[in-house]
Design a protein around this motif. Structure first.
Motif, mmCIF file in Angstrom:
data_model
loop_
_atom_site.group_PDB
_atom_site.id
_atom_site.type_symbol
_atom_site.label_atom_id
_atom_site.label_comp_id
_atom_site.label_asym_id
_atom_site.label_seq_id
_atom_site.Cartn_x
_atom_site.Cartn_y
_atom_site.Cartn_z
ATOM 1 N N SER A 12 5.850 -7.117 15.529
ATOM 2 C CA SER A 12 7.020 -6.235 15.888
ATOM 3 C C SER A 12 6.252 -4.818 15.544
ATOM 4 O O SER A 12 5.932 -4.091 14.240
ATOM 5 C CB SER A 12 8.310 -6.060 15.267
ATOM 6 O OG SER A 12 8.766 -4.984 15.516
ATOM 7 N N VAL A 13 5.877 -4.122 16.819
ATOM 8 C CA VAL A 13 5.166 -2.602 16.565
ATOM 9 C C VAL A 13 5.948 -1.834 16.157
ATOM 10 O O VAL A 13 5.530 -1.068 15.162
ATOM 11 C CB VAL A 13 4.633 -2.249 17.959
ATOM 12 C CG1 VAL A 13 4.203 -0.708 17.873
ATOM 13 C CG2 VAL A 13 3.379 -3.007 18.568
ATOM 14 N N PRO A 14 7.225 -1.665 16.438
ATOM 15 C CA PRO A 14 8.198 -0.500 15.834
ATOM 16 C C PRO A 14 8.384 -0.919 14.282
ATOM 17 O O PRO A 14 8.600 0.011 13.503
ATOM 18 C CB PRO A 14 9.495 -0.691 16.402
ATOM 19 C CG PRO A 14 9.238 -1.391 17.792
ATOM 20 C CD PRO A 14 7.932 -2.322 17.545
ATOM 21 N N ASP A 15 8.480 -2.019 14.031
ATOM 22 C CA ASP A 15 8.885 -2.686 12.633
ATOM 23 C C ASP A 15 7.464 -2.072 11.779
ATOM 24 O O ASP A 15 7.834 -1.706 10.458
ATOM 25 C CB ASP A 15 9.166 -3.977 12.369
ATOM 26 C CG ASP A 15 10.601 -4.256 12.894
ATOM 27 O OD1 ASP A 15 11.396 -3.348 13.132
ATOM 28 O OD2 ASP A 15 10.788 -5.518 12.797
ATOM 29 N N LEU A 16 6.346 -2.362 12.102
ATOM 30 C CA LEU A 16 5.210 -2.090 11.587
ATOM 31 C C LEU A 16 5.183 -0.525 11.426
ATOM 32 O O LEU A 16 4.601 -0.298 10.226
ATOM 33 C CB LEU A 16 3.891 -2.804 12.448
ATOM 34 C CG LEU A 16 2.668 -2.781 11.333
ATOM 35 C CD1 LEU A 16 2.852 -3.575 10.349
ATOM 36 C CD2 LEU A 16 1.439 -3.393 12.310
ATOM 37 N N MET A 17 5.413 0.186 12.134
ATOM 38 C CA MET A 17 5.409 1.346 12.281
ATOM 39 C C MET A 17 6.328 2.018 11.159
ATOM 40 O O MET A 17 6.170 2.990 10.443
ATOM 41 C CB MET A 17 5.546 2.442 13.607
ATOM 42 C CG MET A 17 4.428 2.157 14.671
ATOM 43 S SD MET A 17 4.223 2.807 16.237
ATOM 44 C CE MET A 17 6.122 2.810 16.659
ATOM 45 N N LYS A 18 7.624 1.422 10.995
ATOM 46 C CA LYS A 18 8.587 1.935 10.111
ATOM 47 C C LYS A 18 8.036 1.470 8.710
ATOM 48 O O LYS A 18 8.101 2.273 7.810
ATOM 49 C CB LYS A 18 9.781 1.159 10.350
ATOM 50 C CG LYS A 18 10.857 1.583 9.288
ATOM 51 C CD LYS A 18 12.073 0.773 9.911
ATOM 52 C CE LYS A 18 13.291 1.305 8.829
ATOM 53 N NZ LYS A 18 14.655 0.648 9.015
ATOM 54 N N VAL A 19 7.319 0.565 8.498
ATOM 55 C CA VAL A 19 6.712 0.246 7.146
ATOM 56 C C VAL A 19 5.639 1.090 6.642
ATOM 57 O O VAL A 19 5.511 1.318 5.695
ATOM 58 C CB VAL A 19 6.023 -1.319 7.291
ATOM 59 C CG1 VAL A 19 5.370 -1.689 6.016
ATOM 60 C CG2 VAL A 19 7.216 -2.354 7.264
ATOM 61 N N GLY A 20 4.911 1.338 7.795
ATOM 62 C CA GLY A 20 3.878 2.609 7.641
ATOM 63 C C GLY A 20 4.269 3.949 7.410
ATOM 64 O O GLY A 20 3.503 4.932 7.048
ATOM 65 N N TRP A 27 -1.129 6.861 19.389
ATOM 66 C CA TRP A 27 -2.191 6.453 18.343
ATOM 67 C C TRP A 27 -1.395 5.375 17.378
ATOM 68 O O TRP A 27 -2.294 4.377 17.079
ATOM 69 C CB TRP A 27 -2.809 7.471 17.339
ATOM 70 C CG TRP A 27 -1.638 8.178 16.553
ATOM 71 C CD1 TRP A 27 -0.952 9.283 17.035
ATOM 72 C CD2 TRP A 27 -1.499 7.914 15.086
ATOM 73 N NE1 TRP A 27 -0.343 9.757 15.781
ATOM 74 C CE2 TRP A 27 -0.491 8.723 14.675
ATOM 75 C CE3 TRP A 27 -2.169 6.765 14.459
ATOM 76 C CZ2 TRP A 27 -0.134 8.449 13.674
ATOM 77 C CZ3 TRP A 27 -1.473 6.516 13.091
ATOM 78 C CH2 TRP A 27 -0.348 7.719 12.553
ATOM 79 N N SER A 28 -0.339 5.471 17.040
ATOM 80 C CA SER A 28 0.286 4.756 15.819
ATOM 81 C C SER A 28 0.474 3.363 16.603
ATOM 82 O O SER A 28 0.481 2.253 16.042
ATOM 83 C CB SER A 28 1.482 5.085 15.267
ATOM 84 O OG SER A 28 2.410 5.726 16.379
ATOM 85 N N ALA A 33 -0.770 -2.366 17.118
ATOM 86 C CA ALA A 33 -1.308 -3.482 18.028
ATOM 87 C C ALA A 33 -2.676 -4.009 17.519
ATOM 88 O O ALA A 33 -2.611 -5.340 17.384
ATOM 89 C CB ALA A 33 -1.310 -2.911 19.497
ATOM 90 N N ARG A 34 -3.282 -3.150 17.282
ATOM 91 C CA ARG A 34 -4.520 -3.597 16.456
ATOM 92 C C ARG A 34 -4.302 -4.481 15.437
ATOM 93 O O ARG A 34 -4.867 -5.445 14.917
ATOM 94 C CB ARG A 34 -5.600 -2.669 16.197
ATOM 95 C CG ARG A 34 -6.868 -2.993 15.806
ATOM 96 C CD ARG A 34 -7.808 -1.907 15.421
ATOM 97 N NE ARG A 34 -7.125 -0.974 14.472
ATOM 98 C CZ ARG A 34 -7.194 -1.257 13.288
ATOM 99 N NH1 ARG A 34 -7.565 -2.320 12.655
ATOM 100 N NH2 ARG A 34 -6.628 -0.381 12.309
ATOM 101 N N ILE A 35 -3.400 -4.098 14.432
ATOM 102 C CA ILE A 35 -3.197 -4.786 13.296
ATOM 103 C C ILE A 35 -2.499 -6.459 13.731
ATOM 104 O O ILE A 35 -2.836 -7.275 12.896
ATOM 105 C CB ILE A 35 -2.355 -3.937 12.267
ATOM 106 C CG1 ILE A 35 -3.075 -2.695 11.978
ATOM 107 C CG2 ILE A 35 -1.636 -4.713 11.308
ATOM 108 C CD1 ILE A 35 -2.320 -1.759 11.096
ATOM 109 N N ILE A 91 -1.043 1.561 5.693
ATOM 110 C CA ILE A 91 -1.748 0.687 6.679
ATOM 111 C C ILE A 91 -2.249 1.371 7.736
ATOM 112 O O ILE A 91 -3.033 0.488 8.335
ATOM 113 C CB ILE A 91 -0.801 -0.500 6.949
ATOM 114 C CG1 ILE A 91 0.607 0.020 7.663
ATOM 115 C CG2 ILE A 91 -0.332 -1.372 5.807
ATOM 116 C CD1 ILE A 91 1.638 -1.003 8.201
ATOM 117 N N PHE A 92 -2.071 2.557 7.969
ATOM 118 C CA PHE A 92 -2.501 3.098 9.347
ATOM 119 C C PHE A 92 -3.657 4.074 8.794
ATOM 120 O O PHE A 92 -3.537 4.940 8.217
ATOM 121 C CB PHE A 92 -1.519 4.074 9.926
ATOM 122 C CG PHE A 92 -0.507 2.960 10.879
ATOM 123 C CD1 PHE A 92 -0.385 2.958 12.146
ATOM 124 C CD2 PHE A 92 0.687 2.401 10.064
ATOM 125 C CE1 PHE A 92 0.363 1.929 12.752
ATOM 126 C CE2 PHE A 92 1.240 1.529 10.643
ATOM 127 C CZ PHE A 92 1.541 1.572 11.916
#
Length: 111
Positions: A12-20, A27-28, A33-35, A91-92
């Motif tokens: 989940s891209v949105p969930d990963l961005m929320k964690v970060g 860019w995010s 997506a790369r992670i 993480i970003f």
């Protein structure tokens, strides 16, 4: 850490961005997506987490160990920061600098 592993497992891209704690920008999304391409979808289960608040009460370090369904092991170390009462993982890496800030690069080559 649990939210991070859930985001990886669900890709989940949105969930990963929320964690970060990063904004939803090009860019995010690219970096998320790369992670996820590297560590996502492995059905990871946390086997060990160690958190030290060694920098300040709102900043620390965390070590994560998780094992995937195929026996692969993920080991990673993160900086953790508390923002507005919520903890987030750093993480970003490609986060743009705020306006007026300079990079902390130590490259001092002369022209």
């Amino acid at each position: 850490m649990e939210s991070y592993v859930r985001a990886l497992n669900s890709r989940s891209v949105p969930d990963l961005m929320k964690v970060g704690d990063v904004p939803d920008e090009d860019w995010s999304r690219r970096e998320a997506a790369r992670i996820l391409a590297a560590d996502g979808g492995k059905d990871l289960k946390i086997t060990d987490v160690r958190i030290d608040y060694d920098i300040s009460p709102d900043t620390g370090s965390a070590e994560l160990t998780a094992t995937g369904r195929t026996g692969t092991t993920l080991r990673d170390t993160f900086t953790v920061i508390r923002t507005a009462g919520a903890w987030h993982l750093v993480i970003f890496e490609d986060r743009p600098l705020p306006p007026g800030k300079e990079s902390s690069s130590t490259d001092r080559s002369s022209s």
